[in-house]
Design a protein around this motif. Structure first.
Motif, PDB file in Angstrom:
ATOM      1  N   MET A   3      16.309 -31.824  12.911  1.00 23.06           N
ATOM      2  CA  MET A   3      17.470 -30.778  12.959  1.00 23.06           C
ATOM      3  C   MET A   3      18.632 -31.803  12.234  1.00 23.06           C
ATOM      4  SD  MET A   3      18.948 -29.546  16.641  1.00 23.06           S
ATOM      5  CE  MET A   3      18.660 -31.081  17.601  1.00 23.06           C
ATOM      6  N   LYS A   4      19.551 -31.136  11.411  1.00 24.19           N
ATOM      7  CA  LYS A   4      20.782 -31.676  10.921  1.00 24.19           C
ATOM      8  C   LYS A   4      22.258 -30.549  11.267  1.00 24.19           C
ATOM      9  CE  LYS A   4      22.772 -33.575   7.039  1.00 24.19           C
ATOM     10  NZ  LYS A   4      22.783 -34.099   5.671  1.00 24.19           N
ATOM     11  N   ILE A   5      23.046 -31.498  11.880  1.00 20.87           N
ATOM     12  CA  ILE A   5      24.291 -30.603  11.944  1.00 20.87           C
ATOM     13  C   ILE A   5      25.140 -30.684  10.624  1.00 20.87           C
ATOM     14  CG2 ILE A   5      26.532 -30.428  13.095  1.00 20.87           C
ATOM     15  CD1 ILE A   5      25.219 -32.291  15.315  1.00 20.87           C
ATOM     16  N   ASP A  46      18.450 -35.568  18.484  1.00 21.73           N
ATOM     17  CA  ASP A  46      17.053 -35.544  18.995  1.00 21.73           C
ATOM     18  C   ASP A  46      16.920 -34.015  19.371  1.00 21.73           C
ATOM     19  OD1 ASP A  46      16.761 -38.275  18.713  1.00 21.73           O
ATOM     20  OD2 ASP A  46      17.399 -38.671  20.698  1.00 21.73           O
ATOM     21  N   GLU A  47      15.550 -33.635  19.248  1.00 22.40           N
ATOM     22  CA  GLU A  47      15.089 -32.373  19.657  1.00 22.40           C
ATOM     23  C   GLU A  47      15.752 -31.965  21.207  1.00 22.40           C
ATOM     24  OE1 GLU A  47      13.864 -28.871  18.859  1.00 22.40           O
ATOM     25  OE2 GLU A  47      14.122 -30.528  17.342  1.00 22.40           O
ATOM     26  N   ALA A  48      15.695 -33.083  21.927  1.00 21.54           N
ATOM     27  CA  ALA A  48      15.813 -32.792  23.275  1.00 21.54           C
ATOM     28  C   ALA A  48      17.059 -32.478  23.456  1.00 21.54           C
ATOM     29  CB  ALA A  48      15.746 -34.172  23.846  1.00 21.54           C
ATOM     30  N   ALA A  62      26.998 -25.703  21.178  1.00 18.13           N
ATOM     31  CA  ALA A  62      28.132 -26.046  20.522  1.00 18.13           C
ATOM     32  C   ALA A  62      28.472 -25.431  19.253  1.00 18.13           C
ATOM     33  CB  ALA A  62      28.405 -27.465  20.513  1.00 18.13           C
ATOM     34  N   VAL A  63      27.568 -25.475  18.328  1.00 17.41           N
ATOM     35  CA  VAL A  63      27.619 -24.751  17.070  1.00 17.41           C
ATOM     36  C   VAL A  63      27.851 -23.313  17.092  1.00 17.41           C
ATOM     37  CG1 VAL A  63      26.265 -24.030  15.005  1.00 17.41           C
ATOM     38  CG2 VAL A  63      26.156 -26.528  15.909  1.00 17.41           C
ATOM     39  N   GLN A  64      27.463 -22.425  17.905  1.00 13.85           N
ATOM     40  CA  GLN A  64      27.592 -21.231  18.318  1.00 13.85           C
ATOM     41  C   GLN A  64      28.897 -20.728  18.861  1.00 13.85           C
ATOM     42  OE1 GLN A  64      25.305 -18.558  17.452  1.00 13.85           O
ATOM     43  NE2 GLN A  64      24.503 -20.318  16.415  1.00 13.85           N
ATOM     44  N   LEU A 119      23.192 -25.278  12.029  1.00 15.51           N
ATOM     45  CA  LEU A 119      22.009 -26.212  12.359  1.00 15.51           C
ATOM     46  C   LEU A 119      21.207 -25.957  11.202  1.00 15.51           C
ATOM     47  CD1 LEU A 119      21.296 -26.180  15.972  1.00 15.51           C
ATOM     48  CD2 LEU A 119      22.362 -28.159  14.564  1.00 15.51           C
ATOM     49  N   HIS A 120      20.441 -27.021  10.685  1.00 13.26           N
ATOM     50  CA  HIS A 120      19.193 -26.865   9.598  1.00 13.26           C
ATOM     51  C   HIS A 120      18.280 -27.714   9.891  1.00 13.26           C
ATOM     52  CE1 HIS A 120      21.812 -25.167   6.367  1.00 13.26           C
ATOM     53  NE2 HIS A 120      22.611 -25.795   6.790  1.00 13.26           N
TER      54      HIS A 120
END
Length: 63
Positions: free
Chosen positions: A1-3, A40-42, A50-52, A61-62
């Motif tokens: 995942m990438k921000i 991390d996935e965790a 936070a993104v939402q 998030l990608h």
């Protein structure tokens, strides 16, 4: 995942930093820094929330 942040949309509201300060930081001029672009996935649930929370929809998030 990438921000990913769209700097043209970011208004520096700070909701992301308030919800996940380990990943987001606003400077004195309300410029956003992503502290860890590949969490991390965790941490997915925390980062996703936070993104939402971004009122300007500047964060995604990608996978």
């Amino acid at each position: 995942m990438k921000i990913v942040v769209d700097r043209d949309l970011c208004d520096g509201h700070g909701m992301c930093e308030a919800m996940a300060h380990e990943f987001f930081e606003l400077d004195d001029e309300d410029q956003l820094t992503i502290l860890n672009e590949t969490p991390d996935e965790a941490d997915r649930d925390k980062v996703h929330a936070a993104v939402q929370a971004c009122p300007a929809l500047a964060l995604t998030l990608h996978d």
